[in-house]
Design a protein around this motif. Structure first.
Motif, PDB file in Angstrom:
ATOM      1  N   VAL A 173       0.858  -1.179   0.000  1.00  0.00           N
ATOM      2  CA  VAL A 173       0.000   0.000   0.000  1.00  0.00           C
ATOM      3  C   VAL A 173       0.897   1.233   0.000  1.00  0.00           C
ATOM      4  O   VAL A 173       1.730   1.391   0.896  1.00  0.00           O
ATOM      5  N   ILE A 174       0.716   2.093  -0.996  1.00  0.00           N
ATOM      6  CA  ILE A 174       1.493   3.322  -1.109  1.00  0.00           C
ATOM      7  C   ILE A 174       0.567   4.488  -0.763  1.00  0.00           C
ATOM      8  O   ILE A 174      -0.453   4.698  -1.415  1.00  0.00           O
ATOM      9  N   GLY A 175       0.919   5.241   0.267  1.00  0.00           N
ATOM     10  CA  GLY A 175       0.062   6.297   0.765  1.00  0.00           C
ATOM     11  C   GLY A 175      -0.010   7.505  -0.153  1.00  0.00           C
ATOM     12  O   GLY A 175       0.764   7.647  -1.110  1.00  0.00           O
ATOM     13  N   GLY A 176      -0.946   8.388   0.147  1.00  0.00           N
ATOM     14  CA  GLY A 176      -1.161   9.577  -0.670  1.00  0.00           C
ATOM     15  C   GLY A 176       0.037  10.513  -0.665  1.00  0.00           C
ATOM     16  O   GLY A 176       0.702  10.706   0.354  1.00  0.00           O
ATOM     17  N   ASN A 177       0.321  11.085  -1.850  1.00  0.00           N
ATOM     18  CA  ASN A 177       1.363  12.096  -2.038  1.00  0.00           C
ATOM     19  C   ASN A 177       2.772  11.602  -1.755  1.00  0.00           C
ATOM     20  O   ASN A 177       3.694  12.403  -1.594  1.00  0.00           O
ATOM     21  N   VAL A 178       2.962  10.293  -1.700  1.00  0.00           N
ATOM     22  CA  VAL A 178       4.300   9.734  -1.513  1.00  0.00           C
ATOM     23  C   VAL A 178       5.100   9.888  -2.804  1.00  0.00           C
ATOM     24  O   VAL A 178       4.570   9.733  -3.907  1.00  0.00           O
ATOM     25  N   TRP A 179       6.397  10.187  -2.657  1.00  0.00           N
ATOM     26  CA  TRP A 179       7.333  10.242  -3.788  1.00  0.00           C
ATOM     27  C   TRP A 179       8.266   9.053  -3.623  1.00  0.00           C
ATOM     28  O   TRP A 179       9.062   8.999  -2.685  1.00  0.00           O
ATOM     29  N   GLY A 220       4.035  -6.583   0.775  1.00  0.00           N
ATOM     30  CA  GLY A 220       3.394  -6.237   2.033  1.00  0.00           C
ATOM     31  C   GLY A 220       3.828  -4.925   2.645  1.00  0.00           C
ATOM     32  O   GLY A 220       3.489  -4.644   3.803  1.00  0.00           O
ATOM     33  N   SER A 221       4.537  -4.101   1.902  1.00  0.00           N
ATOM     34  CA  SER A 221       5.024  -2.829   2.453  1.00  0.00           C
ATOM     35  C   SER A 221       3.879  -1.847   2.651  1.00  0.00           C
ATOM     36  O   SER A 221       2.873  -1.882   1.933  1.00  0.00           O
ATOM     37  N   ARG A 222       4.047  -0.949   3.615  1.00  0.00           N
ATOM     38  CA  ARG A 222       3.134   0.171   3.846  1.00  0.00           C
ATOM     39  C   ARG A 222       3.975   1.432   3.836  1.00  0.00           C
ATOM     40  O   ARG A 222       4.709   1.707   4.792  1.00  0.00           O
ATOM     41  N   ILE A 223       3.878   2.198   2.760  1.00  0.00           N
ATOM     42  CA  ILE A 223       4.729   3.375   2.588  1.00  0.00           C
ATOM     43  C   ILE A 223       3.870   4.625   2.733  1.00  0.00           C
ATOM     44  O   ILE A 223       2.903   4.817   1.989  1.00  0.00           O
ATOM     45  N   VAL A 224       4.223   5.464   3.702  1.00  0.00           N
ATOM     46  CA  VAL A 224       3.510   6.722   3.912  1.00  0.00           C
ATOM     47  C   VAL A 224       4.527   7.845   4.016  1.00  0.00           C
ATOM     48  O   VAL A 224       5.732   7.621   4.145  1.00  0.00           O
TER      49      VAL A 224
END
Length: 358
Positions: free
Chosen positions: A271-277, A285-289
């Protein structure tokens, strides 16, 4: 009395463009024309966008009978309508492909053969199901087919990609841009997209030519799956056709405004969070914020924290107000998953760690 209308010779002079000869001469200069004139030796006309629009409307009627084309469809006559549309599509599209081949000076100027329309329909049906299951506002899969910009875009893209895979020049790009101009979703026909794909809202999404997207992926508005940099030849021209866009494995979700750039891999289920570069690969299974705000040395920073941290901060502020810890100037400094409380006179006096509190 002055006449209301000019004399005939004056009227002729007024209706003639001033300096017509000079403007025409300037526009016909070889140095002006060389960059804009379509001067192909082929006598075949250019592809027609109007004809291609008709092709797409007929294809939509074949893929989703009753939603597009005649709204009253009877199973008894459905075979006839599909066959008639397919025959017209073949003739119209074959001519446009020949025109596109001539325009691109390509060796491929044959008619359209090998398009697997049945497989395209199966994938689009899965896309409609993904849209219905992924959007709580959707009342039925049929609503997504008829109304959603994501579905219109994917109908165009899956057809355009099939032609792109057959090395058909220019026609896939025209078909893709038809949807882009209506929905604001820009997908290059070369992008490989698996089934059960859904773009929620959609405006501003960009998916590059060499993207590979697995099954069950979902994007939100404003997402960019783009290139980070462009390789150049010795003469300075861009190298064409090399992989330069991201790979999304199965069941990846990318939230609004995120930019994923370069030939990197986003692992399955991430899951790639909003406005992530994001410019580096991440495992399954990563969670990137986005990282939280960080204060510069000596800079005060205020913001929201959970209730336990808030209690800690408030207790220290009360102590400062009563003069127990100096002059009352307090700095709240976030560090990783902790908050450091610092005063001007006594330095660090408290360290709150959110993980420990849990």
């Amino acid at each position: 009395m002055t006449p209301c209308f000019p004399a005939p010779d004056q009227e002729l002079a007024l209706s003639r463009m001033r300096e017509l000869d000079e403007v025409t001469e300037a526009l016909c200069r070889p140095e002006s024309l060389s960059a804009v004139l379509n001067s192909k030796d082929c006598s075949t006309p250019l592809p027609s966008q109007e004809v291609l629009k008709e092709v797409m409307e007929r294809l939509k009627a074949v893929l989703f009978p009753g939603y597009f084309g005649p709204s009253h469809v009877h199973r008894e006559s459905l075979r006839y309508h599909i066959a008639a549309n397919l025959d017209s599509i073949f003739r119209l599209l074959s001519e446009q492909i020949r025109r596109g081949g001539c325009f691109a000076c390509a060796d491929y100027v044959n008619d359209c053969r090998g398009c697997d329309v049945a497989s395209i329909r199966d994938m689009l049906a899965e896309d409609a199901r993904a849209a219905y299951e992924g959007d709580p506002a959707a009342t039925s899969p049929g609503e997504t087919v008829f109304c959603y910009p994501s579905m219109l875009t994917m109908i165009h893209h899956r057809i355009a990609h099939e032609l792109y895979a057959l090395n058909v020049p220019i026609i896939p790009r025209i078909i893709g841009e038809m949807a882009h101009s209506r929905t604001g979703i820009d997908i290059h026909p070369g992008a490989q997209i698996g089934e059960n794909f859904f773009i929620d809202h959609g405006t501003g999404v960009v998916i590059g030519e060499t993207c590979i997207i697995g099954k069950g992926c979902r994007l939100y508005q404003g997402v960019t799956l783009g290139a980070l940099s462009f390789s150049k030849n010795e003469d300075g021209s861009l190298v064409k056709g090399i992989p330069r866009h991201p790979i999304l494995e199965d069941n990846v979700t990318v939230y609004a405004g995120a930019s994923i750039l370069g030939r990197i891999t986003i692992g399955k289920g991430s899951v790639i969070g909003g406005n992530v570069w994001l410019t580096h690969s991440v495992p399954a299974g990563s969670r990137i914020v986005q990282s939280g705000p960080k204060a510069k040395p000596g800079e005060s920073l205020t913001g929201k924290c959970d209730k336990n941290a808030e209690k800690t901060v408030q207790a220290i502020i009360r102590s400062a107000q009563t003069g127990e810890i100096g002059d009352g100037r307090i700095f709240i400094i976030p560090i990783e998953d902790a908050i450091r409380i610092r005063t001007a006179e006594r330095g660090d006096i408290a360290l709150y760690n959110a993980e420990q509190e849990r």
